[in-house]
Enzyme design. Sequence first.
Site, short mmCIF file in Angstrom:
data_model
loop_
_atom_site.label_atom_id
_atom_site.label_comp_id
_atom_site.label_asym_id
_atom_site.label_seq_id
_atom_site.Cartn_x
_atom_site.Cartn_y
_atom_site.Cartn_z
N SER A 19 8.36 10.32 -29.36
CA SER A 19 8.19 11.46 -28.47
C SER A 19 6.87 12.13 -28.78
O SER A 19 6.43 12.15 -29.94
CB SER A 19 9.35 12.45 -28.68
N ARG A 72 7.49 -15.34 16.76
CA ARG A 72 6.64 -14.80 15.70
C ARG A 72 6.81 -13.30 15.68
O ARG A 72 6.90 -12.67 16.73
CB ARG A 72 5.16 -15.17 15.93
#
Length: 455
Positions: A281, A320
Amino acid sequence: MPNSLPGTVLTSAISSTEAMQSIFSARATVQRMLDVEAALARSLATADVIPASAATSWIRCCHAEQIDLVALTAEAGTAGNLAIPLVRQLTAAVAMLDPEAARYVHWGATSQDVIDTGRVLQLRAATELIQDDLAALANSLASLTQRYRDTPMIGRTWLQHALPITFGLKAAGWLDAVMRHQQRLLECRARLCVLQFGGAAGTLASLGDRADSVAQAMASDLGLALPNMPWHAHRDRLVECATQLAGLTGTLGKIARDIALMSQTEVAEVSEPNGPGRGGSSSMPHKRNPVGCAGVLAAATRMPALAATLLSALPNEHERALGGWQSEWETLPEMVALCAAALAQLRTVIEGLQVDPQRMRRNIDATGGMIMAEAVVLELAPHLGRAQAHQLVEAACHKAYAEQRDLLSVLQTEPQVAAVVSKQRLAQLFDPLSYLGQAGAYVDRVLAAHQQRTT
């Protein structure tokens, strides 16, 4: 490091791996598309569609080092995809070498053929690495399962103490799930690794009666299967791969969640491997954060939304797509990277996991025998009936809670219990090791399945 790098590069070690960054780098992406172009050139020449000399010149230029990636990136925005400016640069390069050969570059193909097949080649390499890492994770989980086969711990339901289990059983559950994902990924790869080659509208009309021979030669050249037909607007293969990776990452997240909960200070049954700079930490020197689990859970949190993007894009228009296909380009590599990162993080955690059997035993005893209440009910049920036995033991539990006593001492003073169960037998019922059910058998089945998979 140049200041122009995107911010995501700074966290790439958390959300990807070096191997995946290499597979999906800009240069590698272009090279896979050029590999498709080279395979097309060889196949067209083999089928006598183009001269062999033209194919030779075309192939000689299929190297990403010859492509201006900056220009390619800029032109792709206007063109709508990468293949159009890539083919333009490739054609120009071939023309400088052999003007006649430049006439044939990209013959018979469409942009999506090159982009899709190039992506399949990337996914083939990526999923192979994931399979290897998954096998290594399974091996580590098998070792963990075997080592702690009979180590008792508390089982938890709804985050509360439930019944005794073994840590081996919990690890076996992790392993069993991982093996299912191994099988799913294996089956998925068989459907994924196919050629995309259909030309402008999926008919290969431009190649006439040579179409099948060219397609077969391309598939063979690239080591891919030849599908029954082109799949421009049918994206289920890629979506299956994506959802399998999402499911796998979710399972890795479940394992990470278990480990993170077990490593809480108040529980302290396991902890991640320790080392310089790991899990610290910036303000609290005592902290030992489960950073590996955090990385896995971050990936698992992001995956569902990414999978939803691809699922939403499945209804492609006609032959497509307009927008759906394009939404895959960044989403798929991100999903692969996140899955690979989660897998790498969890491998590190499992391979170095620190287990505290003594703490596990202390946690079993934390409720003063309450977790053996079911065993007592089942012992009393043949004599009192199940409902009455349950009511009696439940009342004893409430009394034990209220008076801060252990359940055994409360039950020993209950006349209805003393009338049908001896003190010795009652004490035996409070041995957690006597109430593990089929835990050992289940562990052995999973280990046997893993052994069979690895032999």
